[in-house]
Design a protein around this motif. Structure first.
Motif, PDB file in Angstrom:
ATOM      1  N   ARG A   1       0.139  -8.656  -0.765  1.00  0.00           N
ATOM      2  CA  ARG A   1      -0.991  -7.608  -0.679  1.00  0.00           C
ATOM      3  C   ARG A   1      -0.726  -6.700   0.464  1.00  0.00           C
ATOM      4  O   ARG A   1      -0.686  -5.376   0.405  1.00  0.00           O
ATOM      5  CB  ARG A   1      -2.320  -8.079  -0.700  1.00  0.00           C
ATOM      6  CG  ARG A   1      -3.397  -7.049  -0.421  1.00  0.00           C
ATOM      7  CD  ARG A   1      -5.088  -7.575  -0.348  1.00  0.00           C
ATOM      8  NE  ARG A   1      -5.253  -8.336   0.843  1.00  0.00           N
ATOM      9  CZ  ARG A   1      -5.125  -9.595   1.111  1.00  0.00           C
ATOM     10  NH1 ARG A   1      -4.986 -10.465  -0.070  1.00  0.00           N
ATOM     11  NH2 ARG A   1      -5.577 -10.009   2.046  1.00  0.00           N
TER      12      ARG A   1
ATOM     13  N   THR B   1       2.058  -5.924   2.107  1.00  0.00           N
ATOM     14  CA  THR B   1       3.294  -5.406   2.068  1.00  0.00           C
ATOM     15  C   THR B   1       3.592  -4.432   0.824  1.00  0.00           C
ATOM     16  O   THR B   1       4.542  -3.943   0.554  1.00  0.00           O
ATOM     17  CB  THR B   1       4.596  -6.518   1.899  1.00  0.00           C
ATOM     18  OG1 THR B   1       4.335  -7.439   0.921  1.00  0.00           O
ATOM     19  CG2 THR B   1       4.711  -7.313   3.169  1.00  0.00           C
ATOM     20  N   ALA B   2       2.543  -4.551  -0.092  1.00  0.00           N
ATOM     21  CA  ALA B   2       2.339  -3.682  -1.015  1.00  0.00           C
ATOM     22  C   ALA B   2       3.191  -4.025  -2.051  1.00  0.00           C
ATOM     23  O   ALA B   2       3.881  -3.071  -2.776  1.00  0.00           O
ATOM     24  CB  ALA B   2       2.330  -2.023  -0.667  1.00  0.00           C
TER      25      ALA B   2
END
Length: 264
Positions: free
Chosen positions: A261, A263-264
């Motif tokens: 989440r 580090t997308a």
């Protein structure tokens, strides 16, 4: 001939690992923050820019990778640095030692055919993982505590990556290693009292050369070890790498989800 990618290969353990793999005839890519300052070892070697403290740099590096990759060695790291946050909002140890390597492995995994080796530390055993405060925003900062937490995160990353690889039917293996105590310059940020103590202890506890510290990494990268193995030094100078005992950590899956989440 296999292709190896080594992060933080500008000096210390990474450089020693790169030299040995290149001497064995493998293709070695050295991923470093400043390629202009690196002289690659003889052989089929290449230097590319990668800043693990910057997720944009990680994405650019991965986007520029083409072809196969037998082994990714997540070696780059920082130790006991003063408190700071990266441009992505991460505490420096977690950024360089965990979040950057986590994203790099995720993006390069489609290219990997052999294994992902992540360099942890013996200090991982003292690490306390605060999933609600990975970036040290709610507690008093400890430089060694932050380092130990990030090294524990390396082991949990390896554990969960292997679980996911196994579940998907992949033959790729996730393996961790630690070098013991080696003179690599990683301790240059120690405060004066700790630095003086380590200087006094080095002749007793330290492997004198990075080459000895690199042996567990080489073992993890090239020998037939099982997934989720943890390789450490054995013998007086670490000359006989061995599998370390380790137990799975209940927080591995949650750390993975948080890391994904953030580090997308």
């Amino acid at each position: 001939m296999s292709t190896y990618l080594i992060t933080g290969a500008n000096g210390g353990l990474g450089a020693a690992t790169a030299r040995e793999l290149a001497a064995r005839g493998h293709r070695v890519v050295l991923a470093v923050r400043d390629p202009a300052r690196v002289t690659p070892p003889p052989g089929d070697t290449e230097v590319r820019r990668l800043d693990l403290a910057d997720l944009t740099s990680v994405r650019e590096f991965a986007a520029g990778w083409s072809g196969g990759l037998d082994v990714l060695i997540n070696n780059a790291g920082v130790m006991a640095v003063p408190y700071a946050k990266t441009a992505d909002g991460f505490e420096t140890h977690m950024a360089v030692n965990h979040f950057g390597p986590f994203l790099l492995a995720d993006l390069l995994l489609p290219h990997v055919t052999g294994r992902v080796v992540t360099v942890s530390s013996g200090l991982a055993r003292t690490g306390r993982l605060r999933l609600d405060d990975l970036n040290w925003e709610r507690r008093r900062y400890s430089a060694l505590g932050a380092y130990s937490q990030s090294k524990l995160a390396n082991l949990l990353f390896t554990q969960e990556l292997q679980r996911r690889l196994t579940a998907s039917g992949s033959a790729v293996r996730a393996v961790a290693a630690h070098p013991g105590v080696a003179r690599t310059g990683l301790d240059r940020h120690f405060d004066r009292p700790l630095a003086l103590l380590m200087k006094a202890l080095y002749p007793v506890i330290a492997q004198k050369k990075p080459e000895y510290g690199a042996l567990p990494i080489l073992f993890a990268a090239t020998e037939d070890v099982p997934g989720n193995a943890y390789v450490g030094p054995g013998g007086r100078n670490g000359e006989r790498p061995r599998l370390e005992r380790r137990t799975d950590h209940a927080g591995a899956r949650e750390l993975w989800e948080i890391s994904a989440r953030l580090t997308a």
